[in-house]
Design a protein around this motif. Sequence first.
Motif, PDB file in Angstrom:
ATOM      1  N   LEU A  47       0.829  -1.202   0.000  1.00  0.00           N
ATOM      2  CA  LEU A  47       0.000   0.000   0.000  1.00  0.00           C
ATOM      3  C   LEU A  47       0.868   1.258   0.000  1.00  0.00           C
ATOM      4  CD1 LEU A  47      -2.659  -1.016   2.684  1.00  0.00           C
ATOM      5  CD2 LEU A  47      -2.993  -0.931   0.211  1.00  0.00           C
ATOM      6  N   THR A  48       0.337   2.288  -0.606  1.00  0.00           N
ATOM      7  CA  THR A  48       1.067   3.565  -0.618  1.00  0.00           C
ATOM      8  C   THR A  48       0.964   4.227   0.754  1.00  0.00           C
ATOM      9  OG1 THR A  48      -0.862   4.858  -1.279  1.00  0.00           O
ATOM     10  CG2 THR A  48       0.471   3.886  -3.048  1.00  0.00           C
ATOM     11  N   LEU A  57      -4.801   7.045   5.234  1.00  0.00           N
ATOM     12  CA  LEU A  57      -6.263   7.052   5.180  1.00  0.00           C
ATOM     13  C   LEU A  57      -6.867   5.961   6.058  1.00  0.00           C
ATOM     14  CD1 LEU A  57      -7.139   7.785   1.423  1.00  0.00           C
ATOM     15  CD2 LEU A  57      -7.525   9.252   3.415  1.00  0.00           C
ATOM     16  N   ILE A  58      -6.232   4.777   6.056  1.00  0.00           N
ATOM     17  CA  ILE A  58      -6.734   3.681   6.886  1.00  0.00           C
ATOM     18  C   ILE A  58      -6.665   4.062   8.367  1.00  0.00           C
ATOM     19  CG2 ILE A  58      -6.249   1.333   7.669  1.00  0.00           C
ATOM     20  CD1 ILE A  58      -5.340   0.709   4.803  1.00  0.00           C
ATOM     21  N   ILE A  59      -5.527   4.624   8.761  1.00  0.00           N
ATOM     22  CA  ILE A  59      -5.373   5.050  10.158  1.00  0.00           C
ATOM     23  C   ILE A  59      -6.370   6.159  10.486  1.00  0.00           C
ATOM     24  CG2 ILE A  59      -3.805   6.135  11.817  1.00  0.00           C
ATOM     25  CD1 ILE A  59      -1.489   4.776  10.307  1.00  0.00           C
ATOM     26  N   ASN A  60      -6.523   7.102   9.539  1.00  0.00           N
ATOM     27  CA  ASN A  60      -7.446   8.217   9.736  1.00  0.00           C
ATOM     28  C   ASN A  60      -8.850   7.719  10.020  1.00  0.00           C
ATOM     29  OD1 ASN A  60      -8.376  11.221   9.201  1.00  0.00           O
ATOM     30  ND2 ASN A  60      -9.634   9.942   7.863  1.00  0.00           N
ATOM     31  N   TYR A  61      -9.362   6.828   9.162  1.00  0.00           N
ATOM     32  CA  TYR A  61     -10.751   6.401   9.318  1.00  0.00           C
ATOM     33  C   TYR A  61     -10.935   5.451  10.500  1.00  0.00           C
ATOM     34  CZ  TYR A  61     -12.221   8.965   5.241  1.00  0.00           C
ATOM     35  OH  TYR A  61     -12.518   9.985   4.373  1.00  0.00           O
TER      36      TYR A  61
END
Length: 485
Positions: free
Chosen positions: A8-9, A15-19
């Motif tokens: 993953l970039t 974004l994953i951590i953010n959500y």
Amino acid sequence: MIALFISLTTWQIILIINYALVIVAAGTLLLKNSNPTKTLTYLIVLMVLPLVGLIVYYLFGQEYRKQKLFRRKHILNQSTIKKYNEELKLDDELLSEIEEDFLEGKVKLIKLLNSCKDAPLTSCNTIEVIRNGENTVPRIVEDISKASQFIHLEYYILKDDETGLDIINALCERAENGIEVKLSYDYVGSSLSNATLDRMTASGVEYNPFMPVYFPKFTSKLNYRDHRKIAIIDGQIGYLGGVNLSNTYYNGRNPRYWRDTHVRIEGQAVGSLQMHFFMTWDFVTEEKFQIERFHFPKCEIDTQTAIQIAASGPDTDWANIMEAIFTAINLAEDYVYITTPYFIPNDEMLTALEVAAKSGVDVRIIVPEISDSKIAQYASASYFERVLEAGVKIFLYTKGFVHAKTMVVDGVFSTIGTSNMDYRSFNINFEINALVYNKDNAATMVSHFNEDLKECKQIDFKEWKNRGIRQKIKESAMRLFAPLL
């Protein structure tokens, strides 16, 4: 799974951590059962604006009052404080006398704050309203120079310019003579050089900054700040109001005329100021200390002036100042005169002002024609049309900048303090006001208000309604930032 994660970039990982954090924050928001509109707004911001939404929520969406981040139990539980509060309790007979002599049916105001342990009603006081910084600062310096026991100061702005040094010099002189001197200053609002701090240390002045932050120039509006201005001398004399300790607040040292209001109190109410100072000191020092009886000396004042000291902020259970102002407006029968440098009211205050005006109460508000903040000026203006239509009269102060934070109602109630008529004062900052139930003091406040009206121009509703579309767009855009100003 590990290989997939590695592939993953960086942006995708963020974004994953953010959500993941958004889901936690959203759950926390829902469980608070707060205002639905406010909750929905934060949920939308969290979902639509990656990272930015989390930052906004972290800075502005959390209710620190409910989280009890700022402790006060250690202070309120000390025997000296408990004994002081017990001594101030008024019997029903005296409360009835105050209601009959001064309040004319507005005893609900007293009962509102009497339900709060740290806002007792005091009866034996004298109060002096002081106009502007050039009259206030020399009086404080004079009283400091006569201190024989202790001096306690808590200020939003303290600078080591000419005005600030007037105070600092007096503090150092007293400390060098063995007087207890404690100073709390807001880290963001104040500016003190290392040389000044070293000098205070050498003199024996105890000082502590309130909530130090990195890059204070860039975070002055993003933090819970100590906006109070308190001076206590020997437990006998107390000051509070709008005047900070810098040249800006001292006419003759500031090129722009600065209109402000401060009060000097002698009597039992000084003990309430002392109690709130100790709660702040307990927080900034992060070490327990014992309050001594000499900090709360016996009152020698015989004059009957009923005063409550109302404080609000993340260290209080309720928005005490806002609730007191709200109640006073709702109880008004004849007039409400308000002076405030920033008019950015919440929904509760808007409704109270509109209902009062539509009910025939003469509601007048003085605000500066030119603010010290363009954003605040446009945001304030965005509220004018609505209240003007309800019958509220708005007056623009033209002589300079009006920084006084006052209100007087029906000739029996007045409040002077540090709280502006805005979101930050009601919900975010640490504030403190004197609530005064006294006809003579109310008459003085009305006199000052009428004097200021001579330097004002009244807004005409029809003309204001027809102002340009560009002006309206600016106002509406800045209003979006109202909770942050």
